[in-house]
Scaffold this motif. Structure first.
Motif, short mmCIF file in Angstrom:
data_model
loop_
_atom_site.label_atom_id
_atom_site.label_comp_id
_atom_site.label_asym_id
_atom_site.label_seq_id
_atom_site.Cartn_x
_atom_site.Cartn_y
_atom_site.Cartn_z
N ALA A 134 5.41 -3.08 -4.15
CA ALA A 134 5.76 -1.65 -4.12
C ALA A 134 6.67 -1.29 -5.29
O ALA A 134 6.52 -0.23 -5.90
N MET A 135 7.59 -2.18 -5.63
CA MET A 135 8.50 -1.94 -6.76
C MET A 135 7.74 -1.90 -8.08
O MET A 135 8.15 -1.21 -9.02
N CYS A 136 6.64 -2.60 -8.16
CA CYS A 136 5.80 -2.57 -9.37
C CYS A 136 5.21 -1.18 -9.58
O CYS A 136 4.93 -0.79 -10.72
N CYS A 137 5.01 -0.45 -8.52
CA CYS A 137 4.44 0.90 -8.60
C CYS A 137 5.49 1.96 -8.88
O CYS A 137 5.16 3.09 -9.24
N LEU A 138 6.75 1.59 -8.75
CA LEU A 138 7.84 2.54 -8.90
C LEU A 138 7.94 3.17 -10.30
O LEU A 138 8.15 4.38 -10.39
N PRO A 139 7.78 2.41 -11.39
CA PRO A 139 7.88 3.06 -12.70
C PRO A 139 6.89 4.22 -12.86
O PRO A 139 7.24 5.28 -13.38
N MET A 140 5.68 4.03 -12.39
CA MET A 140 4.68 5.09 -12.54
C MET A 140 5.02 6.27 -11.64
O MET A 140 4.91 7.42 -12.06
N GLY A 141 5.42 5.99 -10.41
CA GLY A 141 5.74 7.09 -9.50
C GLY A 141 6.87 7.96 -10.01
O GLY A 141 6.72 9.17 -10.16
N LEU A 142 8.00 7.34 -10.29
CA LEU A 142 9.16 8.11 -10.75
C LEU A 142 8.96 8.63 -12.17
O LEU A 142 9.24 9.79 -12.46
N GLY A 143 8.49 7.75 -13.05
CA GLY A 143 8.27 8.17 -14.44
C GLY A 143 7.24 9.27 -14.53
O GLY A 143 7.40 10.21 -15.31
N GLY A 144 6.19 9.17 -13.74
CA GLY A 144 5.16 10.19 -13.76
C GLY A 144 5.67 11.54 -13.29
O GLY A 144 5.34 12.58 -13.86
N TYR A 145 6.50 11.53 -12.26
CA TYR A 145 7.06 12.79 -11.74
C TYR A 145 7.93 13.46 -12.80
O TYR A 145 7.73 14.63 -13.13
N PHE A 146 8.88 12.71 -13.32
CA PHE A 146 9.84 13.31 -14.24
C PHE A 146 9.23 13.67 -15.59
O PHE A 146 9.60 14.67 -16.19
N THR A 147 8.28 12.88 -16.08
CA THR A 147 7.65 13.24 -17.35
C THR A 147 6.73 14.45 -17.19
O THR A 147 6.59 15.24 -18.12
N LEU B 67 0.82 -1.21 0.00
CA LEU B 67 0.00 0.00 0.00
C LEU B 67 0.86 1.26 0.00
O LEU B 67 0.48 2.27 -0.62
N LEU B 68 1.98 1.21 0.67
CA LEU B 68 2.90 2.34 0.65
C LEU B 68 3.39 2.60 -0.78
O LEU B 68 3.44 3.74 -1.23
N GLY B 69 3.74 1.53 -1.48
CA GLY B 69 4.19 1.68 -2.88
C GLY B 69 3.10 2.27 -3.76
O GLY B 69 3.36 3.17 -4.56
N ALA B 70 1.87 1.80 -3.59
CA ALA B 70 0.76 2.31 -4.39
C ALA B 70 0.49 3.78 -4.04
O ALA B 70 0.24 4.60 -4.94
N SER B 71 0.56 4.11 -2.77
CA SER B 71 0.32 5.49 -2.35
C SER B 71 1.41 6.42 -2.85
O SER B 71 1.14 7.56 -3.24
N LEU B 72 2.65 5.95 -2.85
CA LEU B 72 3.74 6.77 -3.38
C LEU B 72 3.59 6.99 -4.87
O LEU B 72 3.94 8.06 -5.39
N ALA B 73 3.09 5.99 -5.59
CA ALA B 73 2.89 6.14 -7.03
C ALA B 73 1.96 7.32 -7.31
O ALA B 73 2.27 8.19 -8.13
N VAL B 74 0.84 7.37 -6.64
CA VAL B 74 -0.10 8.47 -6.88
C VAL B 74 0.44 9.78 -6.30
O VAL B 74 0.34 10.84 -6.94
#
Length: 161
Positions: free
Chosen positions: A93-106, A10-17
């Motif tokens: 949580a690692m599965c959510c990482l591409p969206m979190g980081l990629g979403g921020y930088f894009t 849940l922490l990973g999912a929350s960080l993604a958004v």
């Protein structure tokens, strides 16, 4: 300890958004700042500037999609949450990482392109479509991040079940 894996997931999912929304907020703010001067000089250009300002906001929406997909796959919405080990929680949580980081930088990169588009329409209002296209090119990579996180969550959930 019983819910440690679920809490990490849940922490990973929350960080993604959350991270995506921070990038989108920063990005839309950057384009808004660039638009203010243009609109002050010519209020008729406000709708063109608004179109460009909206574009970096999509990454926040993509982060929300991943968060929602994650809580669905975790069984939170159905009332029967998965019992995850802490290792599975970290993997989730690692599965959510591409969206979190990629979403921020894009979102930030797209905001820079959109701000350049605002400068373009300040001098050449008929060139709005070119400004939009420059910003939309970055969107493709945000969509790849969305797809990566979506598929990894799906495949991990299938492997766990």
């Amino acid at each position: 300890m019983e819910y440690l894996g679920l809490a990490i997931a849940l922490l990973g999912a929350s960080l993604a958004v959350g991270i995506c929304c921070v990038g989108s907020g920063k990005g839309t703010g950057m384009v808004g700042e660039a638009s203010a001067g243009v609109v002050a000089e010519d209020p008729m250009k406000s709708s063109s500037c608004l179109v460009l300002q909206i574009l970096p906001g999509t990454q926040g929406l993509y982060g929300l999609v991943i968060w929602f997909w994650a809580i669905l796959q975790l069984g939170i919405m159905g009332g029967a949450p998965l019992a995850l080990t802490w290792q599975q929680g970290i993997a989730f949580a690692m599965c959510c990482l591409p969206m979190g980081l990629g979403g921020y930088f894009t979102a930030i990169a797209q905001a820079r392109c959109a701000a350049a588009g605002v400068s373009l329409i300040a001098k050449r209002p008929d060139q709005l479509s070119k400004g939009i296209m420059m910003a939309v090119m970055v969107e493709f990579y945000a969509i790849l991040c969305l797809l990566a996180s979506f598929l990894m969550i799906l495949f991990l959930t299938q492997a766990i079940a």
